[in-house]
Design a protein around this motif. Structure first.
Motif, short mmCIF file in Angstrom:
data_model
loop_
_atom_site.label_atom_id
_atom_site.label_comp_id
_atom_site.label_asym_id
_atom_site.label_seq_id
_atom_site.Cartn_x
_atom_site.Cartn_y
_atom_site.Cartn_z
N TRP A 192 0.84 -1.20 0.00
CA TRP A 192 0.00 0.00 0.00
C TRP A 192 0.87 1.25 0.00
O TRP A 192 1.88 1.31 0.70
CB TRP A 192 -0.92 0.01 1.22
CG TRP A 192 -2.03 -0.99 1.13
CD1 TRP A 192 -2.12 -2.18 1.80
CD2 TRP A 192 -3.19 -0.89 0.31
NE1 TRP A 192 -3.27 -2.82 1.44
CE2 TRP A 192 -3.95 -2.06 0.53
CE3 TRP A 192 -3.67 0.05 -0.59
CZ2 TRP A 192 -5.16 -2.30 -0.11
CZ3 TRP A 192 -4.88 -0.19 -1.22
CH2 TRP A 192 -5.61 -1.35 -0.97
N GLU A 205 -1.95 7.91 -1.10
CA GLU A 205 -2.76 8.33 -2.25
C GLU A 205 -2.04 9.35 -3.13
O GLU A 205 -2.13 9.31 -4.35
CB GLU A 205 -4.10 8.90 -1.76
CG GLU A 205 -5.08 9.22 -2.86
CD GLU A 205 -4.85 10.56 -3.54
OE1 GLU A 205 -5.25 10.71 -4.71
OE2 GLU A 205 -4.26 11.46 -2.90
N ALA A 252 -0.15 8.08 -6.17
CA ALA A 252 -0.85 7.25 -7.17
C ALA A 252 -0.67 7.81 -8.57
O ALA A 252 -0.72 9.02 -8.77
CB ALA A 252 -2.33 7.16 -6.82
N VAL A 296 -5.64 0.97 -10.70
CA VAL A 296 -4.97 0.50 -9.49
C VAL A 296 -6.04 0.04 -8.51
O VAL A 296 -7.23 0.20 -8.75
CB VAL A 296 -4.10 1.61 -8.85
CG1 VAL A 296 -2.99 2.06 -9.77
CG2 VAL A 296 -4.96 2.80 -8.42
N ILE A 302 -7.59 0.77 -4.76
CA ILE A 302 -7.61 1.82 -3.74
C ILE A 302 -8.36 1.32 -2.52
O ILE A 302 -9.18 0.40 -2.61
CB ILE A 302 -8.27 3.12 -4.25
CG1 ILE A 302 -9.73 2.89 -4.66
CG2 ILE A 302 -7.44 3.72 -5.38
CD1 ILE A 302 -10.50 4.17 -4.97
N ARG A 326 -11.11 -1.48 -7.53
CA ARG A 326 -10.29 -1.07 -8.67
C ARG A 326 -10.78 0.30 -9.11
O ARG A 326 -11.98 0.55 -9.20
CB ARG A 326 -10.47 -2.08 -9.80
CG ARG A 326 -9.64 -1.78 -11.00
CD ARG A 326 -9.74 -2.95 -11.99
NE ARG A 326 -9.13 -2.57 -13.23
CZ ARG A 326 -9.79 -2.39 -14.37
NH1 ARG A 326 -11.09 -2.56 -14.42
NH2 ARG A 326 -9.15 -2.04 -15.46
N LYS A 368 -7.40 7.08 -11.23
CA LYS A 368 -7.29 8.50 -10.87
C LYS A 368 -7.22 9.26 -12.19
O LYS A 368 -6.24 9.17 -12.91
CB LYS A 368 -6.03 8.71 -10.03
CG LYS A 368 -5.89 10.08 -9.42
CD LYS A 368 -4.62 10.10 -8.57
CE LYS A 368 -4.48 11.35 -7.79
NZ LYS A 368 -3.25 11.33 -6.98
N TRP A 412 -11.06 10.34 -8.47
CA TRP A 412 -11.02 8.88 -8.54
C TRP A 412 -12.31 8.40 -9.17
O TRP A 412 -13.40 8.82 -8.79
CB TRP A 412 -10.86 8.27 -7.15
CG TRP A 412 -9.47 8.33 -6.64
CD1 TRP A 412 -8.98 9.20 -5.71
CD2 TRP A 412 -8.38 7.51 -7.03
NE1 TRP A 412 -7.65 8.97 -5.50
CE2 TRP A 412 -7.26 7.92 -6.31
CE3 TRP A 412 -8.24 6.46 -7.93
CZ2 TRP A 412 -6.02 7.32 -6.44
CZ3 TRP A 412 -7.00 5.86 -8.07
CH2 TRP A 412 -5.90 6.29 -7.33
N VAL A 440 -10.03 8.51 -0.07
CA VAL A 440 -8.99 7.62 -0.61
C VAL A 440 -7.67 8.00 0.04
O VAL A 440 -7.17 9.10 -0.14
CB VAL A 440 -8.89 7.73 -2.15
CG1 VAL A 440 -7.79 6.80 -2.66
CG2 VAL A 440 -10.22 7.40 -2.79
N TRP A 498 -5.06 5.30 0.40
CA TRP A 498 -4.05 4.32 0.01
C TRP A 498 -4.36 3.73 -1.35
O TRP A 498 -5.52 3.63 -1.74
CB TRP A 498 -3.99 3.18 1.03
CG TRP A 498 -3.70 3.65 2.41
CD1 TRP A 498 -4.63 3.86 3.41
CD2 TRP A 498 -2.45 4.02 2.96
NE1 TRP A 498 -4.01 4.33 4.53
CE2 TRP A 498 -2.66 4.43 4.29
CE3 TRP A 498 -1.16 4.03 2.46
CZ2 TRP A 498 -1.64 4.85 5.11
CZ3 TRP A 498 -0.14 4.45 3.28
CH2 TRP A 498 -0.38 4.85 4.60
N TRP A 499 -3.31 3.31 -2.06
CA TRP A 499 -3.46 2.63 -3.35
C TRP A 499 -2.34 1.61 -3.49
O TRP A 499 -1.34 1.65 -2.76
CB TRP A 499 -3.39 3.62 -4.50
CG TRP A 499 -1.98 4.11 -4.76
CD1 TRP A 499 -1.34 5.10 -4.08
CD2 TRP A 499 -1.05 3.59 -5.70
NE1 TRP A 499 -0.06 5.24 -4.54
CE2 TRP A 499 0.15 4.33 -5.55
CE3 TRP A 499 -1.11 2.60 -6.65
CZ2 TRP A 499 1.28 4.07 -6.32
CZ3 TRP A 499 0.02 2.35 -7.42
CH2 TRP A 499 1.19 3.09 -7.25
#
Length: 79
Positions: free
Chosen positions: A7, A10, A13, A19, A21, A35, A38, A47, A63, A65-66
């Protein structure tokens, strides 16, 4: 590029790339993981979910984390 399973914040990203998220407080949608892409279409970055919420924008502030998508399965050879 980070690997699947790692992870990332964000802010790091990539834009215009699919990706995974994590969306805070959306656990009712598969533990908040989906899925998404961005996107920046000239009207601001957002997003855009492309799994359970097809065509649905995700609130940017949720959001955090990705991570990259996993590699697809390898094709089996039928010799």
């Amino acid at each position: 590029m980070p690997k699947f399973g790692e992870w990332q914040p964000e802010a790091a990203a990539p834009t215009n790339a699919a990706v995974l998220i994590h969306v805070e407080d959306w656990e009712h949608y598969g533990y908040g993981v989906c899925r998404a892409i961005k996107v920046d279409m000239g009207t601001g970055v957002r997003w855009h979910a492309c799994a359970w919420g097809i065509g649905r924008d995700v609130p940017m502030e949720r959001v955090k984390w990705w991570m990259p998508l996993p590699e697809p399965p390898k094709k089996e050879s039928h010799a």
